[in-house]
Design a protein around this motif. Sequence first.
Motif, PDB file in Angstrom:
ATOM      1  N   GLY A   1       0.581  -1.346  -0.168  1.00 26.08           N
ATOM      2  CA  GLY A   1       0.010  -0.029  -0.061  1.00 26.08           C
ATOM      3  C   GLY A   1       0.769   1.313   0.074  1.00 26.08           C
ATOM      4  N   TYR A   2       2.070   1.169  -0.563  1.00 22.89           N
ATOM      5  CA  TYR A   2       2.885   2.321  -0.844  1.00 22.89           C
ATOM      6  C   TYR A   2       2.313   3.603  -1.429  1.00 22.89           C
ATOM      7  CZ  TYR A   2       6.761   5.042  -2.580  1.00 22.89           C
ATOM      8  OH  TYR A   2       7.580   6.134  -2.790  1.00 22.89           O
ATOM      9  N   THR A   3       2.135   4.731  -0.732  1.00 28.37           N
ATOM     10  CA  THR A   3       1.364   5.768  -1.353  1.00 28.37           C
ATOM     11  C   THR A   3       2.181   6.927  -2.224  1.00 28.37           C
ATOM     12  OG1 THR A   3       1.905   7.223   0.707  1.00 28.37           O
ATOM     13  CG2 THR A   3      -0.279   5.727   0.535  1.00 28.37           C
ATOM     14  N   GLY A   4       3.529   6.691  -2.317  1.00 23.58           N
ATOM     15  CA  GLY A   4       4.339   7.323  -3.201  1.00 23.58           C
ATOM     16  C   GLY A   4       4.176   7.026  -4.614  1.00 23.58           C
ATOM     17  N   ARG A   5       5.410   7.368  -5.366  1.00 15.58           N
ATOM     18  CA  ARG A   5       5.186   7.210  -6.820  1.00 15.58           C
ATOM     19  C   ARG A   5       6.416   6.472  -7.190  1.00 15.58           C
ATOM     20  NH1 ARG A   5      -0.151   7.481  -7.581  1.00 15.58           N
ATOM     21  NH2 ARG A   5      -0.956   9.094  -6.556  1.00 15.58           N
ATOM     22  N   ILE A   6       6.290   5.675  -8.021  1.00 14.56           N
ATOM     23  CA  ILE A   6       7.635   4.861  -8.639  1.00 14.56           C
ATOM     24  C   ILE A   6       7.979   5.139 -10.006  1.00 14.56           C
ATOM     25  CG2 ILE A   6       8.575   2.548  -8.873  1.00 14.56           C
ATOM     26  CD1 ILE A   6       6.506   1.400  -7.100  1.00 14.56           C
ATOM     27  N   LEU A   7       9.229   5.724 -10.376  1.00 18.23           N
ATOM     28  CA  LEU A   7       9.610   5.902 -11.610  1.00 18.23           C
ATOM     29  C   LEU A   7      10.732   4.944 -11.942  1.00 18.23           C
ATOM     30  CD1 LEU A   7      10.027   7.514 -14.377  1.00 18.23           C
ATOM     31  CD2 LEU A   7      11.877   9.072 -13.131  1.00 18.23           C
ATOM     32  N   MET A   8      10.388   3.868 -12.923  1.00 21.03           N
ATOM     33  CA  MET A   8      11.164   2.679 -13.207  1.00 21.03           C
ATOM     34  C   MET A   8      12.291   3.122 -14.356  1.00 21.03           C
ATOM     35  SD  MET A   8      10.164  -1.160 -14.068  1.00 21.03           S
ATOM     36  CE  MET A   8       9.630  -1.241 -12.286  1.00 21.03           C
ATOM     37  N   LEU A   9      13.371   2.982 -14.078  1.00 20.72           N
ATOM     38  CA  LEU A   9      14.466   2.981 -15.028  1.00 20.72           C
ATOM     39  C   LEU A   9      14.780   1.629 -15.663  1.00 20.72           C
ATOM     40  CD1 LEU A   9      16.902   5.526 -12.992  1.00 20.72           C
ATOM     41  CD2 LEU A   9      15.065   6.068 -14.758  1.00 20.72           C
ATOM     42  N   THR A  10      14.990   1.585 -16.810  1.00 23.92           N
ATOM     43  CA  THR A  10      15.457   0.285 -17.612  1.00 23.92           C
ATOM     44  C   THR A  10      16.180   0.541 -19.128  1.00 23.92           C
ATOM     45  OG1 THR A  10      14.792  -1.696 -18.460  1.00 23.92           O
ATOM     46  CG2 THR A  10      13.426   0.218 -18.788  1.00 23.92           C
ATOM     47  N   ALA A  11      17.029  -0.262 -19.097  1.00 21.00           N
ATOM     48  CA  ALA A  11      17.825  -0.362 -20.522  1.00 21.00           C
ATOM     49  C   ALA A  11      16.718  -0.894 -21.576  1.00 21.00           C
ATOM     50  CB  ALA A  11      19.163  -1.129 -20.559  1.00 21.00           C
ATOM     51  N   SER A  12      15.667  -1.399 -21.278  1.00 22.81           N
ATOM     52  CA  SER A  12      14.779  -1.855 -22.393  1.00 22.81           C
ATOM     53  C   SER A  12      13.692  -0.824 -22.626  1.00 22.81           C
ATOM     54  CB  SER A  12      14.204  -3.077 -21.822  1.00 22.81           C
ATOM     55  OG  SER A  12      15.072  -4.190 -21.616  1.00 22.81           O
ATOM     56  N   ASP A  13      13.473  -0.468 -23.938  1.00 26.48           N
ATOM     57  CA  ASP A  13      12.371   0.550 -24.097  1.00 26.48           C
ATOM     58  C   ASP A  13      11.240   0.166 -25.051  1.00 26.48           C
ATOM     59  OD1 ASP A  13      14.111   0.536 -26.370  1.00 26.48           O
ATOM     60  OD2 ASP A  13      14.273   2.649 -26.552  1.00 26.48           O
ATOM     61  N   GLY A  14      11.225  -1.388 -25.156  1.00 27.11           N
ATOM     62  CA  GLY A  14      10.217  -1.751 -26.088  1.00 27.11           C
ATOM     63  C   GLY A  14       8.985  -1.490 -25.517  1.00 27.11           C
ATOM     64  N   VAL A  15       7.923  -1.488 -26.126  1.00 30.08           N
ATOM     65  CA  VAL A  15       6.473  -1.277 -25.636  1.00 30.08           C
ATOM     66  C   VAL A  15       6.175  -2.519 -24.596  1.00 30.08           C
ATOM     67  CG1 VAL A  15       3.932  -1.256 -26.372  1.00 30.08           C
ATOM     68  CG2 VAL A  15       5.613  -0.221 -27.709  1.00 30.08           C
ATOM     69  N   GLU A  16       6.404  -3.671 -24.998  1.00 25.66           N
ATOM     70  CA  GLU A  16       6.004  -4.661 -24.181  1.00 25.66           C
ATOM     71  C   GLU A  16       6.821  -4.301 -22.677  1.00 25.66           C
ATOM     72  OE1 GLU A  16       6.906  -8.445 -25.677  1.00 25.66           O
ATOM     73  OE2 GLU A  16       5.415  -8.244 -27.334  1.00 25.66           O
ATOM     74  N   ASP A  17       8.006  -4.003 -22.606  1.00 30.19           N
ATOM     75  CA  ASP A  17       8.875  -3.780 -21.381  1.00 30.19           C
ATOM     76  C   ASP A  17       8.164  -2.727 -20.606  1.00 30.19           C
ATOM     77  OD1 ASP A  17      11.123  -5.650 -21.628  1.00 30.19           O
ATOM     78  OD2 ASP A  17      11.285  -4.362 -23.490  1.00 30.19           O
ATOM     79  N   LYS A  18       7.611  -1.645 -21.483  1.00 26.81           N
ATOM     80  CA  LYS A  18       7.033  -0.539 -20.719  1.00 26.81           C
ATOM     81  C   LYS A  18       5.522  -0.929 -19.858  1.00 26.81           C
ATOM     82  CE  LYS A  18       9.112   3.170 -23.539  1.00 26.81           C
ATOM     83  NZ  LYS A  18       8.637   4.290 -24.451  1.00 26.81           N
ATOM     84  N   VAL A  19       4.899  -1.817 -20.766  1.00 26.53           N
ATOM     85  CA  VAL A  19       3.486  -2.157 -20.334  1.00 26.53           C
ATOM     86  C   VAL A  19       3.644  -3.060 -19.004  1.00 26.53           C
ATOM     87  CG1 VAL A  19       1.504  -3.596 -20.907  1.00 26.53           C
ATOM     88  CG2 VAL A  19       2.607  -1.996 -22.653  1.00 26.53           C
ATOM     89  N   GLU A  20       4.698  -3.971 -19.393  1.00 29.20           N
ATOM     90  CA  GLU A  20       4.891  -4.825 -17.895  1.00 29.20           C
ATOM     91  C   GLU A  20       5.551  -4.054 -16.637  1.00 29.20           C
ATOM     92  OE1 GLU A  20       7.444  -8.813 -16.803  1.00 29.20           O
ATOM     93  OE2 GLU A  20       7.926  -7.682 -18.726  1.00 29.20           O
ATOM     94  N   GLY A  21       6.208  -3.009 -16.990  1.00 26.31           N
ATOM     95  CA  GLY A  21       6.862  -2.253 -15.733  1.00 26.31           C
ATOM     96  C   GLY A  21       5.662  -1.565 -15.288  1.00 26.31           C
ATOM     97  N   LEU A  22       4.761  -0.978 -15.924  1.00 26.58           N
ATOM     98  CA  LEU A  22       3.578  -0.240 -15.532  1.00 26.58           C
ATOM     99  C   LEU A  22       2.563  -1.124 -14.855  1.00 26.58           C
ATOM    100  CD1 LEU A  22       3.088   2.197 -18.671  1.00 26.58           C
ATOM    101  CD2 LEU A  22       4.121   2.967 -16.119  1.00 26.58           C
ATOM    102  N   SER A  23       2.405  -2.353 -15.187  1.00 24.77           N
ATOM    103  CA  SER A  23       1.538  -3.327 -14.856  1.00 24.77           C
ATOM    104  C   SER A  23       1.825  -3.814 -13.319  1.00 24.77           C
ATOM    105  CB  SER A  23       1.192  -4.566 -15.618  1.00 24.77           C
ATOM    106  OG  SER A  23       2.595  -5.255 -15.827  1.00 24.77           O
TER     107      SER A  23
END
Length: 217
Positions: free
Chosen positions: A70-92
Motif C-alpha cells: 500500500g505504498y502511497t508514493g510514486r515509482i519512476l522505473m528506469l531500464t535499458a529496455s524501451d520496448g512497448v512490452e517492457d513498458k507495459v509490464e513495468g507499469l502493470s
Amino acid sequence: MRVLVVEDERVLADTVAVGLRRESMAVDVVYDGDTALEHLAVNDYDVVVLDRDLPGTHGDDVARSLATDGYTGRILMLTASDGVEDKVEGLSIGADDYLAKPFAFAELIARVHALARRATPPLPPVLERHGITLDPANHKVYRDGEELSLTPKEFAVLQVLMRAQGTVVSAEGLLEKAWDENADPFTNVVRVTVMTLRKKLGDPPVVQTVPGAGYRL
C-alpha cells in the motif's frame, strides 16, 4: 520532497542524486533491491527512482512489494529496455512512470516533479500561501511578486511547510523530509535553516514557531 534512488550503476546513481539535491530534494541512494526494501520499510519517500535490473531483489519485485504494502508514493522505473512490452509490464507491476536509459537528465527531473504532484493527496504544480509563491518545477520562490534567492535546504523547508497547509510540522518532520538519511538528528540544523529562511522571507513574518511542537506557515 524525499526521494530514494535505487540503481546498481554507482556512478549513475550518485550523479542522479547530486542533480536531484540541486533541485532541493532530500535524496537517499542504495545500490541493490534488498537494501531498497530495508530503506522503504523505515522511511517515507515521495518518489522512488527504481532501476529495473537490480542485484539481490529484482526491481520488479521491489515494485510489486510496494504495491502490495500500500505504498502511497510514486515509482519512476528506469531500464535499458524501451520496448512497448517492457513498458507495459513495468507499469502493470506498480510503476507510475517509465524512463529508458540513456535518458536526458532534464527529463528525469521533470518526471520526478510530475510524480510528486500526483502524491496523495495530489499537489498543485505551484504552491501559494500568505503572498508566497513556490514553483518546484522551475525552482523559484516569490513573495508579493518579488523573487527570492534561497539555498536548496531553505527551499526544501519552505516547500514542506507550504505543503502542510498551515498545520504544524515538527523539527523531526522537517529533518525527515528536507534532509537525507545522513543528517544528524541531534544538530540544530533545522533551527538555523528556519532562522535564515525567516530573514529571507522578510516582513511581516510568516514562519511561526510553536513551542514544543515545531513550525507552521
